[in-house]
Design a protein around this motif. Structure first.
Motif, PDB file in Angstrom:
ATOM      1  N   GLU A 165     -13.174   1.190  -6.662  1.00  0.00           N
ATOM      2  CA  GLU A 165     -12.910   0.134  -5.677  1.00  0.00           C
ATOM      3  C   GLU A 165     -11.475   0.109  -5.176  1.00  0.00           C
ATOM      4  O   GLU A 165     -11.182  -0.525  -4.153  1.00  0.00           O
ATOM      5  CB  GLU A 165     -13.233  -1.226  -6.296  1.00  0.00           C
ATOM      6  N   ALA A 166     -10.571   0.781  -5.901  1.00  0.00           N
ATOM      7  CA  ALA A 166      -9.163   0.748  -5.488  1.00  0.00           C
ATOM      8  C   ALA A 166      -8.470   2.053  -5.842  1.00  0.00           C
ATOM      9  O   ALA A 166      -8.694   2.621  -6.912  1.00  0.00           O
ATOM     10  CB  ALA A 166      -8.437  -0.425  -6.147  1.00  0.00           C
ATOM     11  N   ILE A 167      -7.638   2.510  -4.935  1.00  0.00           N
ATOM     12  CA  ILE A 167      -6.795   3.693  -5.134  1.00  0.00           C
ATOM     13  C   ILE A 167      -5.343   3.251  -4.997  1.00  0.00           C
ATOM     14  O   ILE A 167      -4.972   2.642  -3.986  1.00  0.00           O
ATOM     15  CB  ILE A 167      -7.089   4.787  -4.082  1.00  0.00           C
ATOM     16  N   ILE A 168      -4.540   3.535  -6.012  1.00  0.00           N
ATOM     17  CA  ILE A 168      -3.109   3.221  -5.932  1.00  0.00           C
ATOM     18  C   ILE A 168      -2.326   4.527  -5.888  1.00  0.00           C
ATOM     19  O   ILE A 168      -2.423   5.356  -6.799  1.00  0.00           O
ATOM     20  CB  ILE A 168      -2.640   2.370  -7.122  1.00  0.00           C
ATOM     21  N   LEU A 169      -1.571   4.716  -4.823  1.00  0.00           N
ATOM     22  CA  LEU A 169      -0.720   5.898  -4.670  1.00  0.00           C
ATOM     23  C   LEU A 169       0.657   5.545  -5.223  1.00  0.00           C
ATOM     24  O   LEU A 169       1.530   5.078  -4.497  1.00  0.00           O
ATOM     25  CB  LEU A 169      -0.632   6.310  -3.202  1.00  0.00           C
ATOM     26  N   ASN A 170       0.824   5.768  -6.518  1.00  0.00           N
ATOM     27  CA  ASN A 170       2.106   5.447  -7.158  1.00  0.00           C
ATOM     28  C   ASN A 170       3.023   6.661  -7.076  1.00  0.00           C
ATOM     29  O   ASN A 170       3.602   7.113  -8.059  1.00  0.00           O
ATOM     30  CB  ASN A 170       1.877   5.049  -8.625  1.00  0.00           C
ATOM     31  N   ARG A 171       3.120   7.199  -5.913  1.00  0.00           N
ATOM     32  CA  ARG A 171       3.929   8.387  -5.668  1.00  0.00           C
ATOM     33  C   ARG A 171       4.102   8.568  -4.165  1.00  0.00           C
ATOM     34  O   ARG A 171       3.311   8.059  -3.355  1.00  0.00           O
ATOM     35  CB  ARG A 171       3.257   9.632  -6.243  1.00  0.00           C
ATOM     36  N   ALA A 172       5.108   9.307  -3.803  1.00  0.00           N
ATOM     37  CA  ALA A 172       5.291   9.735  -2.420  1.00  0.00           C
ATOM     38  C   ALA A 172       4.876  11.195  -2.337  1.00  0.00           C
ATOM     39  O   ALA A 172       5.030  11.952  -3.293  1.00  0.00           O
ATOM     40  CB  ALA A 172       6.753   9.579  -2.004  1.00  0.00           C
ATOM     41  N   THR A 173       4.333  11.588  -1.191  1.00  0.00           N
ATOM     42  CA  THR A 173       4.000  12.991  -0.980  1.00  0.00           C
ATOM     43  C   THR A 173       4.254  13.356   0.472  1.00  0.00           C
ATOM     44  O   THR A 173       4.163  12.505   1.363  1.00  0.00           O
ATOM     45  CB  THR A 173       2.537  13.296  -1.343  1.00  0.00           C
ATOM     46  N   ARG A 174       4.572  14.609   0.696  1.00  0.00           N
ATOM     47  CA  ARG A 174       4.705  15.144   2.052  1.00  0.00           C
ATOM     48  C   ARG A 174       3.488  15.998   2.404  1.00  0.00           C
ATOM     49  O   ARG A 174       3.474  16.655   3.444  1.00  0.00           O
ATOM     50  CB  ARG A 174       5.984  15.974   2.166  1.00  0.00           C
ATOM     51  N   SER A 175       2.485  15.980   1.533  1.00  0.00           N
ATOM     52  CA  SER A 175       1.277  16.778   1.734  1.00  0.00           C
ATOM     53  C   SER A 175       0.168  15.913   2.326  1.00  0.00           C
ATOM     54  O   SER A 175      -0.358  15.025   1.668  1.00  0.00           O
ATOM     55  CB  SER A 175       0.810  17.386   0.401  1.00  0.00           C
ATOM     56  N   LEU A 176      -0.194  16.193   3.559  1.00  0.00           N
ATOM     57  CA  LEU A 176      -1.303  15.489   4.204  1.00  0.00           C
ATOM     58  C   LEU A 176      -2.598  15.731   3.438  1.00  0.00           C
ATOM     59  O   LEU A 176      -3.440  14.828   3.307  1.00  0.00           O
ATOM     60  CB  LEU A 176      -1.438  15.949   5.658  1.00  0.00           C
ATOM     61  N   THR A 177      -2.757  16.941   2.922  1.00  0.00           N
ATOM     62  CA  THR A 177      -3.949  17.284   2.147  1.00  0.00           C
ATOM     63  C   THR A 177      -4.067  16.393   0.911  1.00  0.00           C
ATOM     64  O   THR A 177      -5.124  15.809   0.648  1.00  0.00           O
ATOM     65  CB  THR A 177      -3.905  18.762   1.714  1.00  0.00           C
ATOM     66  N   LEU A 178      -2.996  16.286   0.155  1.00  0.00           N
ATOM     67  CA  LEU A 178      -3.016  15.469  -1.056  1.00  0.00           C
ATOM     68  C   LEU A 178      -3.256  13.998  -0.715  1.00  0.00           C
ATOM     69  O   LEU A 178      -4.000  13.296  -1.420  1.00  0.00           O
ATOM     70  CB  LEU A 178      -1.702  15.634  -1.816  1.00  0.00           C
ATOM     71  N   TYR A 179      -2.649  13.531   0.347  1.00  0.00           N
ATOM     72  CA  TYR A 179      -2.838  12.152   0.798  1.00  0.00           C
ATOM     73  C   TYR A 179      -4.318  11.858   1.030  1.00  0.00           C
ATOM     74  O   TYR A 179      -4.856  10.856   0.551  1.00  0.00           O
ATOM     75  CB  TYR A 179      -2.035  11.949   2.084  1.00  0.00           C
ATOM     76  N   HIS A 180      -4.986  12.763   1.728  1.00  0.00           N
ATOM     77  CA  HIS A 180      -6.416  12.579   2.014  1.00  0.00           C
ATOM     78  C   HIS A 180      -7.270  12.755   0.762  1.00  0.00           C
ATOM     79  O   HIS A 180      -8.266  12.042   0.585  1.00  0.00           O
ATOM     80  CB  HIS A 180      -6.861  13.553   3.110  1.00  0.00           C
TER      81      HIS A 180
END
Length: 471
Positions: free
Chosen positions: A317-332
């Motif tokens: 139900e929830a995704i927390i991105l506790n990081r920064a990334t410059r990868s569009l692939t990883l983001y998706h």
């Protein structure tokens, strides 16, 4: 681009949707239009059913040509998932993993599912002689580890499938490997037709000045841990969870094992049901943790990158991105883990703790994949920099924090305006910072019983202080 109305159609063996059928037809038409050794890249969002599509392509290719199909994966979980899907549609297949040294009965199989490193070693050592392969299918084709195998199948057609046609190595663009890109339905189209859950995204600004970019083009683990292990960041993470994701089955993605372990300790101390998972866990430990996650209401898993592919728990139900990334692939990939739709789940929550929303836009935003495929350098050169992201950020004190300073009437202070005013009056411009410090000190004194209380309140103003210094 594949177009058409998306709708469910019943099929006794396997239910295929209209857009999946259209993709299969388009891909076969393109292969038939060219001689052998034509390479096609097919893009479809995570959750759109890529495995189903390429499994059906394998079945039809075998039936129509009488030649064999090789499917390449980079993780054992994906190999198992692919083999299971093929078996369900009655395609007899052989998984080539580390235990397979040879295939004496090759005539019994028309389809192989192989781990890329294992197959590369077997072929290099001439332990395997794979005959009559006509089509090679590459799952998660944006990974560059597959390229080393293509020399063994130079006369085969190649079909790469990916959610993001952007190479994991900026120096090896995908247009150098594939002749063309076929773009499937977009995330927004799949959401509109109820094939994917809708994301509600919340972003919390974080200072990323300490982050450093490594040779792979993304932020280094070392610099990320400096930012995210910080006590204030841990407090901000728990605050964000409690505000947006509390009582929801949640995945937390981190950049670094140490960060994930700190997150585990912080949430455990706060009384939340959480487990930590990384690539150092063995298969039985991993299975136990994932089974616990499936079965436990409101469960939380904190991990690094191990759950970005080959992991399917529909009720996340929830995704927390506790990081920064410059990868569009990883983001998706990270957000895609929450996009599975169910009768009881039509939406999910995304909490961004890395300014990723400002960098890439919303997960469901339209993306010109053809442009990225043809001109990846232009895309990378125009990524919004961290400096510009933070420059556009305006700090606003959260409501819960305001309550701790309820005796104060003034919360904001415009450093930039004070700087200009002092300069116009002939005063030292840096006096603006002194004025900002004084205003913070007044807030702490107004809302504390003693010096100790005031010092504790100062710690809560770190974000406000950082923003004023940035101004």
């Amino acid at each position: 681009m594949i177009l058409g109305v998306v709708e469910k159609e019943k099929n006794i063996e396997r239910e295929l949707y209209t857009y999946q059928k259209e993709a299969i037809e388009t891909i076969f038409e393109r292969f038939k239009s060219f001689p052998e050794s034509y390479n096609i890249l097919y893009q479809l969002p995570t959750g759109g059913g890529k495995t189903v599509i390429f499994s059906e392509i394998a079945k039809r290719y075998i039936k129509e040509t009488g030649r064999k199909v090789l499917i390449l994966t980079h993780r054992i979980e994906l190999s198992k998932q692919t083999s299971k899907t093929l078996t369900e549609i009655k395609v007899k297949n052989k998984v080539i993993n580390s235990t397979v040294k040879e295939i004496p009965n090759q005539e019994d199989f028309m389809c192989y599912v192989a781990m890329v490193e294992t197959l590369n070693n077997r072929l290099k050592e001439k332990q395997l002689d794979m005959k009559n392969i006509g089509l090679v299918i590459v799952d998660e084709a944006h990974y560059n580890s597959f390229r080393k195998l293509f020399k063994y199948f130079s006369k085969c057609d190649i079909l790469g499938v990916t959610a993001t046609p952007l190479s994991s190595n900026i120096n090896l663009p995908m247009k150098n490997t594939y002749n063309e890109l076929i773009v499937g339905h977009s995330i927004s189209e799949l959401i509109e037709k109820s094939f994917l859950a809708k994301a509600t995204t919340y972003s919390y600004n974080v200072g990323l000045g300490a982050l450093r970019i490594g040779i792979n083009g993304d932020y280094t683990v070392k610099s990320s841990e400096v930012v995210y292990i910080d006590y204030v960041m841990q407090e901000k993470l728990i605050y964000a969870y409690e505000e947006r994701a509390k009582n929801k089955k949640t995945l937390i993605f981190n950049n670094g094992i140490n960060t994930s372990k700190f997150v585990y300790d912080s949430f455990k101390s706060a009384g939340y049901p959480i487990r930590h998972l990384d690539n150092k866990h063995n298969d039985s430990e991993r299975k136990e943790i994932i089974d616990w996650f499936r079965e436990t209401p409101d469960a939380i898993i904190t991990s690094v990158g191990i759950l970005t592919t080959g992991f399917d728990v529909p009720d996340i139900e929830a995704i927390i991105l506790n990081r920064a990334t410059r990868s569009l692939t990883l983001y998706h990939q990270m957000i895609g883990r929450g996009s599975r739709i169910m009768d009881t789940k039509k939406t999910f929550t995304v909490v961004d703790m890395g300014n990723n929303l400002a960098r890439f836009g919303l997960w469901e935003d339209s993306i010109n994949w053809q442009s990225i495929f043809k001109n990846p350098d232009f895309y990378f050169e125009n990524l919004t920099s961290d400096e510009n992201i933070e420059r556009l950020f305006t700090y606003e004190m959260p409501a819960d924090l305001r309550k701790k300073f309820k005796k104060s009437s003034k919360f904001e202070f415009d450093v930039e305006a004070a700087f200009k005013e002092n300069k116009n009056k002939g005063l030292k411009p840096k006096l603006a910072l002194d004025m900002a410090i004084e205003q913070h000190a007044t807030m702490c004194l107004e809302n504390s019983e003693d010096a100790y209380d005031a010092l504790e309140l100062i710690k809560l103003l770190n974000d406000s202080i950082a923003y004023r210094v940035q101004q």
